[in-house]
Design an enzyme around this catalytic site. Structure first.
Site, PDB file in Angstrom:
ATOM      1  N   ARG A   1      18.258  20.916  18.551  1.00  0.00           N
ATOM      2  CA  ARG A   1      17.835  19.561  18.920  1.00  0.00           C
ATOM      3  C   ARG A   1      18.700  19.004  20.047  1.00  0.00           C
ATOM      4  NH1 ARG A   1      18.237  13.980  16.284  1.00  0.00           N
ATOM      5  NH2 ARG A   1      16.360  12.925  17.053  1.00  0.00           N
TER       6      ARG A   1
ATOM      7  N   HIS B   1      17.356  17.541  23.597  1.00  0.00           N
ATOM      8  CA  HIS B   1      17.707  16.195  24.060  1.00  0.00           C
ATOM      9  C   HIS B   1      18.556  16.223  25.323  1.00  0.00           C
ATOM     10  CE1 HIS B   1      16.724  13.680  20.218  1.00  0.00           C
ATOM     11  NE2 HIS B   1      15.795  14.579  20.491  1.00  0.00           N
TER      12      HIS B   1
ATOM     13  N   VAL C   1      16.563  14.964  29.427  1.00  0.00           N
ATOM     14  CA  VAL C   1      17.147  13.787  30.064  1.00  0.00           C
ATOM     15  C   VAL C   1      17.905  14.234  31.321  1.00  0.00           C
ATOM     16  CG1 VAL C   1      18.678  11.814  29.707  1.00  0.00           C
ATOM     17  CG2 VAL C   1      17.297  12.672  27.807  1.00  0.00           C
TER      18      VAL C   1
ATOM     19  N   ASN D   1      19.534   9.397  19.762  1.00  0.00           N
ATOM     20  CA  ASN D   1      20.697  10.229  19.428  1.00  0.00           C
ATOM     21  C   ASN D   1      21.689   9.571  18.467  1.00  0.00           C
ATOM     22  OD1 ASN D   1      19.794  12.264  21.166  1.00  0.00           O
ATOM     23  ND2 ASN D   1      20.828  11.340  22.935  1.00  0.00           N
TER      24      ASN D   1
ATOM     25  N   HIS E   1      10.570  22.319  14.615  1.00  0.00           N
ATOM     26  CA  HIS E   1      10.632  21.555  13.364  1.00  0.00           C
ATOM     27  C   HIS E   1      10.406  22.432  12.132  1.00  0.00           C
ATOM     28  CE1 HIS E   1       9.993  17.328  15.370  1.00  0.00           C
ATOM     29  NE2 HIS E   1      11.169  17.864  15.632  1.00  0.00           N
TER      30      HIS E   1
ATOM     31  N   ASP F   1      10.418  30.244  10.969  1.00  0.00           N
ATOM     32  CA  ASP F   1       9.158  30.966  10.817  1.00  0.00           C
ATOM     33  C   ASP F   1       8.015  30.043  11.251  1.00  0.00           C
ATOM     34  OD1 ASP F   1       9.023  29.057   8.847  1.00  0.00           O
ATOM     35  OD2 ASP F   1       9.046  30.458   7.167  1.00  0.00           O
TER      36      ASP F   1
HETATM   37  C1  HEM Z   1       7.373  16.584  20.143  1.00  0.00           C
HETATM   38  C2  HEM Z   1       8.108  15.506  19.993  1.00  0.00           C
HETATM   39  C3  HEM Z   1       9.289  15.414  19.061  1.00  0.00           C
HETATM   40  C4  HEM Z   1       9.608  14.349  18.303  1.00  0.00           C
HETATM   41  C5  HEM Z   1       8.849  13.044  18.223  1.00  0.00           C
HETATM   42  C6  HEM Z   1      10.803  14.696  17.553  1.00  0.00           C
HETATM   43  C7  HEM Z   1      11.455  13.845  16.675  1.00  0.00           C
HETATM   44  C8  HEM Z   1      12.464  14.225  15.821  1.00  0.00           C
HETATM   45  C9  HEM Z   1      13.087  13.363  14.851  1.00  0.00           C
HETATM   46  C10 HEM Z   1      12.756  11.892  14.622  1.00  0.00           C
HETATM   47  C11 HEM Z   1      13.985  14.116  14.154  1.00  0.00           C
HETATM   48  C12 HEM Z   1      14.857  13.664  12.990  1.00  0.00           C
HETATM   49  C13 HEM Z   1      16.210  13.169  13.462  1.00  0.00           C
HETATM   50  C14 HEM Z   1      17.012  12.566  12.329  1.00  0.00           C
HETATM   51  O1  HEM Z   1      16.500  12.365  11.242  1.00  0.00           O
HETATM   52  O2  HEM Z   1      18.203  12.267  12.559  1.00  0.00           O
HETATM   53  C15 HEM Z   1      13.930  15.441  14.701  1.00  0.00           C
HETATM   54  C16 HEM Z   1      14.676  16.496  14.253  1.00  0.00           C
HETATM   55  C17 HEM Z   1      14.695  17.730  14.865  1.00  0.00           C
HETATM   56  N1  HEM Z   1      14.063  18.065  16.044  1.00  0.00           N
HETATM   57 FE1  HEM Z   1      12.593  17.030  16.923  1.00  0.00          FE
HETATM   58  N2  HEM Z   1      11.166  15.962  17.878  1.00  0.00           N
HETATM   59  C18 HEM Z   1      10.283  16.453  18.803  1.00  0.00           C
HETATM   60  C19 HEM Z   1      10.339  17.672  19.433  1.00  0.00           C
HETATM   61  C20 HEM Z   1      11.342  18.582  19.239  1.00  0.00           C
HETATM   62  C21 HEM Z   1      11.568  19.743  20.067  1.00  0.00           C
HETATM   63  C22 HEM Z   1      10.739  20.104  21.302  1.00  0.00           C
HETATM   64  C23 HEM Z   1      12.636  20.397  19.543  1.00  0.00           C
HETATM   65  C24 HEM Z   1      13.315  21.637  20.036  1.00  0.00           C
HETATM   66  C25 HEM Z   1      12.813  22.499  20.887  1.00  0.00           C
HETATM   67  C26 HEM Z   1      13.055  19.665  18.362  1.00  0.00           C
HETATM   68  C27 HEM Z   1      14.030  20.036  17.486  1.00  0.00           C
HETATM   69  C28 HEM Z   1      14.384  19.341  16.347  1.00  0.00           C
HETATM   70  C29 HEM Z   1      15.204  19.903  15.289  1.00  0.00           C
HETATM   71  C30 HEM Z   1      15.677  21.333  15.207  1.00  0.00           C
HETATM   72  C31 HEM Z   1      15.429  18.871  14.372  1.00  0.00           C
HETATM   73  C32 HEM Z   1      16.301  18.927  13.105  1.00  0.00           C
HETATM   74  C33 HEM Z   1      17.735  18.585  13.509  1.00  0.00           C
HETATM   75  C34 HEM Z   1      18.750  18.631  12.391  1.00  0.00           C
HETATM   76  O3  HEM Z   1      18.464  19.057  11.270  1.00  0.00           O
HETATM   77  O4  HEM Z   1      19.899  18.225  12.673  1.00  0.00           O
HETATM   78  N3  HEM Z   1      12.268  18.554  18.235  1.00  0.00           N
HETATM   79  N4  HEM Z   1      13.011  15.479  15.731  1.00  0.00           N
END
Ligand code: HEM
Length: 318
Positions: A61, A65, A69, A93, A192, A246
């Protein structure tokens, strides 16, 4: 090159110069200056992920991010100071992005092996690839040679990153603004399949805000994400296997078990439904497309050549 005709030598030199002028990245960028780089990063990530599997998700993530940016320039890693407000404290963030200490650990090991040579932006790109692979996901060749920004933009972090309430059309246009197609967006969203999310980001969806949701799933999530309070309570984004990289995420979507409103938008009768269905049954196709899209994500506007710097401490400019 003595045996080559002059014209060929000129052509070869011209193409090397063209590469440098375009600031292209290359897989062999550190092969002479830091030959052990990839081994150092891999073993540090293996340790971090063994200690806490979620760390692979958190680093992935961070990379997303960072790249969205102003390009993959390590800007997200800069700490705020009394005179500078950067990306760490931006809306998407603050109290959410994590893994900075792991990047610091890797950076100090890389500095010990190759002093003042490898950028924080490249370390983040390698650590991301290794984390995904360590949780069972694909691997890919990371293009290298990014340099670190001397600045960061809180306002760009606030406006360029999609939020969990985004509609499909917003998601498509925010990725298009970075030169990524709707299919790239759908493949990248498969990230995700790992990681955790805080209640505050999906409460609306599970408490009546969305109709396109499996009722049993919504009830399960409400057990730890009540109407009021518990904002930072965590839930797995992929209900099936949050520490396995997966295609479970796409199966969730087909079963209307997407955690965020934005996730379920990819399978809600719109243009991405067929690709989601394909990935839900073909994990190998997802893995291959994800790897390709990650390379594109990693190529977003890198600083190269003499732009930026190689930061010595990822948290502050030199
Ligand atoms: C498509 C639009 C996306 C939205 C709206 C979005 C939004 C979010 C949000 C709200 C969270 C939770 C953060 C938290 O609870 O603190 C999250 C977690 C995460 N996102 Fe996304 N995300 C998107 C795309 C992506 C992309 C493109 C990637 C990587 C290529 C990604 C990787 C992750 C990962 C791996 C997590 C879990 C992080 C953790 O467990 O620390 N996301 N995302």
């Amino acid at each position: 090159m003595a045996f080559l005709p002059n014209s060929l030598v000129t052509l070869a030199l011209l193409s090397i110069l063209a590469c440098a002028a375009q600031g292209q990245l290359s897989a062999s960028f550190y092969s002479t200056t830091c030959p052990n780089l990839q081994t150092v990063v891999r073993s540090a990530m293996a340790q971090a992920v063994a200690k806490e599997p979620r760390m692979a998700a958190s680093i992935l993530r961070l990379f997303f991010h960072d790249c969205f940016v102003n390009g993959c320039d390590g800007s997200i890693l800069l700490d705020d100071t009394p005179t500078f407000t950067g990306e760490k404290s931006a809306g998407p963030n603050a109290n959410s992005a994590r893994g900075f200490d792991v990047i610091d650990t890797i950076k100090s090991q890389v500095e010990a092996a190759c002093k003042a040579t490898v950028s924080c932006a490249d370390i983040l790109a390698l650590a991301t690839r290794d984390g995904v692979n360590l949780l069972g996901g694909p691997t890919w060749t990371v293009q290298l040679g990014r340099r670190d920004a001397r600045t960061a933009s809180q306002s760009a972090a606030n406006s360029n990153l999609p939020g969990p309430g985004s509609s499909l059309s917003t998601l498509i246009s925010m990725f298009a603004a970075k030169g990524l197609s709707a299919s790239d967006m759908t493949a990248l969203s498969g990230a995700h399949t790992i990681g955790q999310a805080q209640c505050q980001f999906f409460r609306g969806r599970i408490t009546g805000g969305d109709t396109n949701i499996n009722a049993t799933f919504a009830a399960l999530r409400r057990q730890t994400c009540p109407m009021t309070g518990g904002n930072s309570n965590l839930a797995p984004i992929d209900v099936q296997s949050p520490i396995k990289f997966d295609n479970g995420y796409y199966q969730d979507l087909v079963g209307r078990r997407g955690l965020f409103h934005s996730d379920q938008e990819l399978f809600n009768g719109g243009s991405q439904d067929s690709l989601v269905r394909l990935y839900s049954t073909n994990g190998a196709k997802f893995a291959a497309d994800f790897a390709k899209a990650m390379i594109k994500l990693g190529n977003l506007s890198p600083l190269t050549g003499s732009n930026g710097e190689v930061r010595l401490n990822c948290r502050k400019v030199n």
